[in-house]
Scaffold this active site. Structure first.
Site, short mmCIF file in Angstrom:
data_model
loop_
_atom_site.label_atom_id
_atom_site.label_comp_id
_atom_site.label_asym_id
_atom_site.label_seq_id
_atom_site.Cartn_x
_atom_site.Cartn_y
_atom_site.Cartn_z
N HIS A 37 -10.66 0.97 0.36
CA HIS A 37 -10.80 2.41 0.13
C HIS A 37 -10.85 2.74 -1.36
O HIS A 37 -10.59 3.88 -1.76
CB HIS A 37 -9.64 3.16 0.77
N GLU A 95 -4.15 1.93 -2.90
CA GLU A 95 -5.45 2.32 -2.34
C GLU A 95 -5.38 3.37 -1.24
O GLU A 95 -6.41 3.93 -0.87
CB GLU A 95 -6.21 1.08 -1.86
N ASN A 96 -4.19 3.68 -0.73
CA ASN A 96 -4.04 4.76 0.26
C ASN A 96 -3.17 5.90 -0.26
O ASN A 96 -2.68 6.73 0.51
CB ASN A 96 -3.41 4.22 1.55
N HIS A 102 -6.52 -8.28 -0.07
CA HIS A 102 -6.53 -7.10 0.79
C HIS A 102 -7.44 -7.37 2.00
O HIS A 102 -8.66 -7.32 1.88
CB HIS A 102 -7.05 -5.91 -0.03
N ASP A 139 0.80 -1.22 0.00
CA ASP A 139 0.00 0.00 0.00
C ASP A 139 0.84 1.27 0.00
O ASP A 139 1.63 1.51 0.92
CB ASP A 139 -0.89 0.04 1.24
N HIS A 179 -3.02 -4.24 3.19
CA HIS A 179 -3.99 -3.59 4.07
C HIS A 179 -3.46 -3.28 5.46
O HIS A 179 -3.72 -2.22 5.98
CB HIS A 179 -5.29 -4.41 4.21
#
Length: 272
Positions: A68, A39-40, A153, A8, A178
Site C-alpha cells: 500500500h 504502510e497502513n 512484506h 504495521d 503484512h
C-alpha cells in the site's frame, strides 16, 4: 547494539499507541535503532507525510512500507526526499523512492534497512530474493554496515522463512510484515540471522486484522461488499521484535518478541 522493529501501524489507534508508548520503550530498553512499518498508518492504507513525521517524531529512525506504499496521493510528492522512508526494493524500475537506506544509530552504528515485497498471493513485483541480495552485496554486514534489517512484506510465512534461510549469516534480522498477526516462531538461525515470520501490527486487536469487524464479516458471509473497511479505534497493541547484535559481527546474539498494551498477552525484551 539493540534494535527494535515494530509491525504495521494501522490507523489512528496504531499511530496513537506508537506516539504514546514508543518513547518509553526506547528509554527503558536503550534501543540504538527503531524501525517501524507504516504502510497502513493513514486510514488503514498508505502513509501521508504528516503521519510519517508523527511516527518519526515518536522515535522511529526509519519507516518501511509495503504493497500500500502509494495508496495515499501525497506519497508521490514526498517519498523521494525522505531518506528514512523505504518502499519495497523490488518494485518496478523507476518507482519513486528507495528500497534500502543506511541509517546511523544513536550509538553511531551504521544500519542498512531494506524493505521487500513478496510474490506469493501478492500483486506482481520483481524477484525479492535477488533484489535484496544485490542490496546486501553492495553494503555487506561487518564492512559498510554494522547491522542489516530486512522487512519482508508478504502473505506467505513460507516465503518469509525462505528469505531468512537465504540470507542467514548475511543480515542481522529478517522479519515479516503484512498479515498483522504476530507469529511465535522467533528464532536465531544457524548462521546468526534472527527470523520472525510476522511481527504483527500496531493496532486494535478487537477487530479483523485491524479493521472494524462488521464489513469483513459481512463479506465472508455474503461475498458482497457493503462498504469500506474502517480501522478499529480501540486500544492498540504494539507488536514487533527486539534483537541484540554482536558488535564484532553484526549477527544476532539475543532476540525477544514485543507485545505492549491492548488485549494481547504482554511481552517485552529481557536484555538484563
Amino acid at each position: 547494539m539493540k534494535l527494535l522493529f515494530l509491525g504495521d501501524v494501522v490507523g489512528r489507534a496504531g499511530r496513537d499507541a506508537v506516539s504514546a508508548r514508543l518513547p518509553g520503550l526506547i528509554e527503558k530498553h536503550g534501543f540504538d535503532l527503531v524501525v517501524v512499518n507504516g504502510e497502513n498508518a493513514s486510514h488503514g492504507r498508505g502513509l501521508t507525510e504528516a503521519h510519517y513525521h508523527d511516527i518519526r517524531s515518536a522515535g522511529a529512525d526509519a519507516v518501511t512500507l509495503g504493497d500500500h506504499a502509494f495508496d495515499q496521493r501525497d506519497t508521490l510528492s514526498y517519498i523521494a526526499r525522505e531518506e528514512m522512508l523505504v518502499r519495497p526494493i523490488n518494485m518496478v524500475p523507476g518507482t519513486p523512492g528507495r528500497g534500502a537506506t543506511l541509517v546511523e544509530s544513536r550509538g553511531g552504528y551504521r544500519v542498512l534497512v531494506i524493505n521487500a515485497q513478496g510474490r506469493v498471493f501478492m500483486n506482481p513485483v520483481d524477484d525479492p530474493f535477488r533484489a535484496v541480495e544485490m542490496a546486501v552485496s553492495a553494503c555487506p554486514l561487518g564492512e559498510q554496515a554494522d547491522a542489516i534489517v530486512v522487512d519482508f512484506h508478504t502473505e506467505a510465512t513460507s516465503e518469509i522463512q525462505a528469505m531468512g534461510h537465504f540470507l542467514d549469516g548475511k543480515v542481522s534480522l529478517v522479519v515479516g510484515t503484512h498479515t498483522h498477526i504476530p507469529t511465535a516462531d522467533h528464532r536465531i538461525l544457524r548462521g546468526g540471522t534472527a527470523l520472525m515470520a510476522d511481527a504483527g501490527m500496531c493496532g486494535d486487536f478487537d477487530s479483523v486484522i485491524g479493521v472494524e469487524v462488521d464489513e469483513p464479516l459481512n463479506r465472508f458471509l455474503t461475498g458482497i461488499s457493503s462498504g469500506r473497511f474502517t480501522p478499529a479505534e480501540g486500544e492498540a497493541t504494539l507488536c514487533g521484535v527486539a534483537i541484540e547484535t554482536d558488535p564484532r559481527t553484526g549477527l544476532t546474539s539475543r532476540m525477544f518478541p514485543v507485545r505492549v498494551g491492548g488485549s494481547l498477552s504482554q511481552a517485552e525484551p529481557a536484555f538484563g
